[in-house]
Design an enzyme around this catalytic site. Structure first.
Site, PDB file in Angstrom:
ATOM      1  N   HIS A  12     -11.420  -7.994  -0.948  1.00  0.00           N
ATOM      2  CA  HIS A  12     -10.457  -7.093  -1.583  1.00  0.00           C
ATOM      3  C   HIS A  12      -9.065  -7.702  -1.748  1.00  0.00           C
ATOM      4  O   HIS A  12      -8.060  -6.992  -1.695  1.00  0.00           O
ATOM      5  CB  HIS A  12     -10.369  -5.776  -0.784  1.00  0.00           C
ATOM      6  CG  HIS A  12     -10.023  -4.595  -1.656  1.00  0.00           C
ATOM      7  ND1 HIS A  12      -9.612  -3.383  -1.147  1.00  0.00           N
ATOM      8  CD2 HIS A  12     -10.012  -4.453  -3.013  1.00  0.00           C
ATOM      9  CE1 HIS A  12      -9.378  -2.542  -2.133  1.00  0.00           C
ATOM     10  NE2 HIS A  12      -9.618  -3.169  -3.277  1.00  0.00           N
ATOM     11  N   LYS A  20     -15.777  -7.373   3.818  1.00  0.00           N
ATOM     12  CA  LYS A  20     -14.972  -6.977   2.660  1.00  0.00           C
ATOM     13  C   LYS A  20     -13.797  -7.934   2.442  1.00  0.00           C
ATOM     14  O   LYS A  20     -13.070  -8.247   3.371  1.00  0.00           O
ATOM     15  CB  LYS A  20     -14.472  -5.552   2.888  1.00  0.00           C
ATOM     16  CG  LYS A  20     -13.506  -5.019   1.843  1.00  0.00           C
ATOM     17  CD  LYS A  20     -13.199  -3.558   2.125  1.00  0.00           C
ATOM     18  CE  LYS A  20     -12.058  -3.033   1.284  1.00  0.00           C
ATOM     19  NZ  LYS A  20     -11.823  -1.585   1.493  1.00  0.00           N
ATOM     20  N   ASP A  71      -7.585  -0.992   9.039  1.00  0.00           N
ATOM     21  CA  ASP A  71      -6.692  -1.441   7.960  1.00  0.00           C
ATOM     22  C   ASP A  71      -5.649  -0.391   7.582  1.00  0.00           C
ATOM     23  O   ASP A  71      -4.626  -0.710   6.988  1.00  0.00           O
ATOM     24  CB  ASP A  71      -7.492  -1.860   6.724  1.00  0.00           C
ATOM     25  CG  ASP A  71      -8.280  -0.723   6.095  1.00  0.00           C
ATOM     26  OD1 ASP A  71      -8.511   0.307   6.762  1.00  0.00           O
ATOM     27  OD2 ASP A  71      -8.689  -0.861   4.929  1.00  0.00           O
ATOM     28  N   ASN A  72      -5.904   0.865   7.906  1.00  0.00           N
ATOM     29  CA  ASN A  72      -4.962   1.960   7.659  1.00  0.00           C
ATOM     30  C   ASN A  72      -5.491   3.176   8.403  1.00  0.00           C
ATOM     31  O   ASN A  72      -6.533   3.112   9.065  1.00  0.00           O
ATOM     32  CB  ASN A  72      -4.801   2.257   6.162  1.00  0.00           C
ATOM     33  CG  ASN A  72      -6.103   2.334   5.391  1.00  0.00           C
ATOM     34  OD1 ASN A  72      -6.419   1.460   4.573  1.00  0.00           O
ATOM     35  ND2 ASN A  72      -6.897   3.362   5.649  1.00  0.00           N
ATOM     36  N   HIS A  97     -15.303   3.445   5.421  1.00  0.00           N
ATOM     37  CA  HIS A  97     -14.902   3.786   4.054  1.00  0.00           C
ATOM     38  C   HIS A  97     -16.037   4.511   3.337  1.00  0.00           C
ATOM     39  O   HIS A  97     -17.212   4.289   3.626  1.00  0.00           O
ATOM     40  CB  HIS A  97     -14.543   2.496   3.304  1.00  0.00           C
ATOM     41  CG  HIS A  97     -13.775   2.698   2.041  1.00  0.00           C
ATOM     42  ND1 HIS A  97     -14.327   3.249   0.905  1.00  0.00           N
ATOM     43  CD2 HIS A  97     -12.478   2.405   1.715  1.00  0.00           C
ATOM     44  CE1 HIS A  97     -13.419   3.280  -0.052  1.00  0.00           C
ATOM     45  NE2 HIS A  97     -12.281   2.780   0.416  1.00  0.00           N
ATOM     46  N   CYS A 117      -5.435  -0.216   2.019  1.00  0.00           N
ATOM     47  CA  CYS A 117      -6.296  -1.377   2.248  1.00  0.00           C
ATOM     48  C   CYS A 117      -5.774  -2.745   1.821  1.00  0.00           C
ATOM     49  O   CYS A 117      -5.490  -3.599   2.651  1.00  0.00           O
ATOM     50  CB  CYS A 117      -7.610  -1.090   1.543  1.00  0.00           C
ATOM     51  SG  CYS A 117      -8.760  -2.424   1.570  1.00  0.00           S
ATOM     52  N   LYS A 167      -4.324   7.956   5.806  1.00  0.00           N
ATOM     53  CA  LYS A 167      -4.355   6.920   4.778  1.00  0.00           C
ATOM     54  C   LYS A 167      -3.440   7.302   3.609  1.00  0.00           C
ATOM     55  O   LYS A 167      -3.438   8.439   3.158  1.00  0.00           O
ATOM     56  CB  LYS A 167      -5.796   6.747   4.280  1.00  0.00           C
ATOM     57  CG  LYS A 167      -5.975   5.702   3.196  1.00  0.00           C
ATOM     58  CD  LYS A 167      -7.449   5.586   2.805  1.00  0.00           C
ATOM     59  CE  LYS A 167      -7.649   4.521   1.720  1.00  0.00           C
ATOM     60  NZ  LYS A 167      -9.084   4.371   1.368  1.00  0.00           N
ATOM     61  N   ASP A 217     -12.469  -0.261   8.420  1.00  0.00           N
ATOM     62  CA  ASP A 217     -11.951   0.252   7.154  1.00  0.00           C
ATOM     63  C   ASP A 217     -11.807   1.773   7.229  1.00  0.00           C
ATOM     64  O   ASP A 217     -12.790   2.486   7.442  1.00  0.00           O
ATOM     65  CB  ASP A 217     -12.910  -0.129   6.025  1.00  0.00           C
ATOM     66  CG  ASP A 217     -12.270  -0.061   4.655  1.00  0.00           C
ATOM     67  OD1 ASP A 217     -11.256   0.628   4.508  1.00  0.00           O
ATOM     68  OD2 ASP A 217     -12.792  -0.695   3.720  1.00  0.00           O
ATOM     69  N   ASP A 218     -10.576   2.275   7.077  1.00  0.00           N
ATOM     70  CA  ASP A 218     -10.295   3.722   7.064  1.00  0.00           C
ATOM     71  C   ASP A 218     -10.599   4.398   8.396  1.00  0.00           C
ATOM     72  O   ASP A 218     -10.916   5.590   8.433  1.00  0.00           O
ATOM     73  CB  ASP A 218     -11.088   4.428   5.950  1.00  0.00           C
ATOM     74  CG  ASP A 218     -10.529   4.173   4.566  1.00  0.00           C
ATOM     75  OD1 ASP A 218      -9.566   3.392   4.444  1.00  0.00           O
ATOM     76  OD2 ASP A 218     -11.071   4.736   3.594  1.00  0.00           O
TER      77      ASP A 218
END
Length: 558
Positions: free
Chosen positions: A129, A127, A284-285, A225, A73, A306, A35-36
């Site tokens: 989401h 996660k 994810d990004n 994140h 995300c 991001k 994540d991130d």
């Protein structure tokens, strides 16, 4: 319209497969999503963080040099699961914030539902989401056999609280066929990364080692994140060579994830499952380099991060590892996150030689099967992909409608590619939140950017004036995609979602027949944006500031 999408491969196609990458039996599949995570936040891309496990897996596997995700995300997770662009699922604007009643539409057939038809057991960890206002939007109701993790987009890594609600649970179907939502209050105080790795290890040592069927594990780590937090023992390993406390913490979070992945691969070896398991790793990004007081991530040498359509926002550090199936190498094939559903479909069906238990119906897929390009070093099965089309401004991002497309060597952006717009070297090199420069510059909706990504991957030379015919052609392609855009799924926060109504726990709050409430135009207030991203005012001190007026999002310099 529903499309019956059955993978059928001719004998001629199958005959072209060499022994390299040939699937002799259904492989186990593990998809690990960070994540991130920025492009320069891992060692195998020459990043500044020590990641010995990821480095080893990348070098033993196939590094995916042109692997693309979405700019943020929820859209990436929806595209991964459905094999469809966010403009076709209503996920093309912003993300799902706490208490908002929307998600990945239920008419989408997603990866676990496909793999179940080939007798895979399916497990989601970490996660989610993708919606939680109704039970039907949660993982076990969408094809996963079990789920251990959290429904929302961010939370405290130790307390597992977002805002005033707890969100860590183990969902499964019990022996009588009943759904069980076991909220794990007893795990408060334990670091989520270690919990998720331990859960996967227990699965491997127990059910998955004993069963004859193949398995699919979707492991979506919370790292890296916000909020940035990690056990001290990981921070200590950087004490001698990263002076800044926040930069040490961020690097330590990457190392904690690296160690967790190492524990899982060691367990694969321990239980004898490595030879028939394929692991995919991605972010994810891009790394978050905007609306943070101190930049700790880096996407360098790529531009932006991001929320941006530039390479730093959508080009992910990625690899696929399967030592018993794949030879080491690098792939320059253009791969988009939507491609994994049809690629896993190919793998599960052994190239179409195994029929599904029942015909599989999906909406028209945007992803394409990339197994042969990846496993045999062939050219990509796609020549273009849509980056995104978003008609509304976003917090800490573009303030005008924008769109982007990649076609061959070319990339066109209409409107604002960012912010973030600049280039952000690794923190230990830059030492400054303003290192990238140009971060606050806003562009009009008519602004055109054209880059040759092969010759100029850092997007430093806008050549739109030099190649008007390419601009015209790609603009027409974007117009074609615009004709297929569905309505945004975004909804306002519903007061009925308040965790105080559910023992201070985040729970689905709507009945299955209840309509999602939509009063007035969608908007996002500052408090919800802050809580949804687990940010504090201190986090925003330094480079940029959010100003909210009449529910409109504006990014201003101060």
């Amino acid at each position: 319209m529903i499309l019956c999408f059955l993978l059928l491969f001719t004998a001629t196609t199958l005959a072209t497969e060499s022994s390299k990458g040939t699937l002799k039996r259904q492989p186990n599949i593990i998809y690990i999503l960070s994540d991130d995570l920025g492009h320069a936040d891992v060692g195998f891309t020459n990043g500044f963080v020590e990641t010995p496990v990821l480095n080893r897996l990348a070098h033993q596997g196939i590094q995916l040099d042109q692997h693309y995700v979405q700019q943020v995300c929820t859209p990436t997770r929806g595209a991964l699961m459905s094999g469809r662009y966010p403009i076709h699922t209503g996920l093309h604007h912003e993300v799902i914030y706490p208490g908002q009643p929307w998600g990945l539409p239920l008419n989408e057939t997603i990866i676990p539902q496909v793999l179940k038809e080939y007798d895979y057991s399916t497990h989601a960890v970490g996660k989610w989401h993708l919606g939680m206002h109704k039970w039907s939007y949660t993982p076990v109701h969408r094809g996963f056999d079990n789920f251990f993790g959290f429904y929302l987009g961010a939370q405290n890594y130790d307390t597992h609280i977002n805002g005033k609600g707890y969100d860590l649970r183990h969902d499964y179907i019990d022996g009588k066929g009943n759904f069980v939502d076991d909220v794990r209050y007893d795990l408060s105080g334990q670091y989520s990364t270690e919990l998720y790795a331990s859960y996967v290890q227990d699965l491997l040592r127990g059910q998955l080692r004993e069963q004859e069927e193949p398995f699919f594990i979707y492991l979506a780590f919370q790292n890296v994140h916000a909020p940035h937090m990690v056990p001290q023992r990981y921070i200590d390993q950087y004490a001698s060579h990263i002076a800044d406390k926040k930069e040490r913490t961020f690097a330590a979070m990457v190392s904690a994830m690296d160690e967790a992945i190492g524990n899982i691969t060691e367990t694969l070896d321990e239980v004898g499952l490595t030879d028939n398991t394929v692991v995919v790793f991605s972010s994810d990004n891009g790394g978050n380099v905007n609306c943070v007081g101190h930049v700790t991530s880096s996407n360098y040498p790529f531009r932006g991060g991001k929320r941006a359509l530039y390479e730093g926002g959508v080009r992910s550090p990625s690899f696929i590892w399967g030592p018993g199936i794949l030879d080491p190498g690098r792939s320059r094939a253009m791969i988009h996150v939507t491609d994994w559903l049809p690629t896993f479909w190919h793998m599960a069906s052994l190239g179409g030689t195994i029929p599904p238990n029942r015909p599989i119906k999906t909406l028209p897929l945007d992803g394409v099967d990339q197994w042969l390009p990846i496993s045999q070093g062939l050219p990509s099965n796609r020549t273009e992909f849509l980056i995104n089309i978003d008609p509304k401004p976003v917090a800490c991002g573009h303030q005008v409608p924008h769109a982007g497309i990649r076609w061959g060597d070319w990339k066109l952006i209409i409107g604002a590619g960012g912010p973030p717009n600049g280039w952000y070297p690794a923190p230990e090199v830059s030492g400054s939140c303003s290192a990238g420069g140009g971060n606050m510059t806003m562009k009009p909706a008519s602004y055109i950017e054209l880059y040759n990504i092969v010759l100029d991957p850092s997007e430093t030379k806008n050549v739109s004036n030099k190649y008007p015919e390419i601009v015209k052609m790609l603009t027409e392609k974007i117009d074609g995609y615009k004709a297929t855009v569905v309505a945004m799924g975004n909804r306002k926060k519903d007061p009925a979602s308040n965790p105080a109504n559910f023992n201070n726990t985040w729970m689905p709050w709507m009945g299955e027949e209840e309509e999602e409430r939509m009063e007035g135009e969608y908007s996002l207030d500052r408090e919800l944006w802050m809580s949804g991203n687990e940010l504090t005012e201190e986090d925003l001190t330094g480079c940029s500031l959010l100003e909210w007026e009449d529910d409109d999002v504006n990014l201003v310099e101060f």
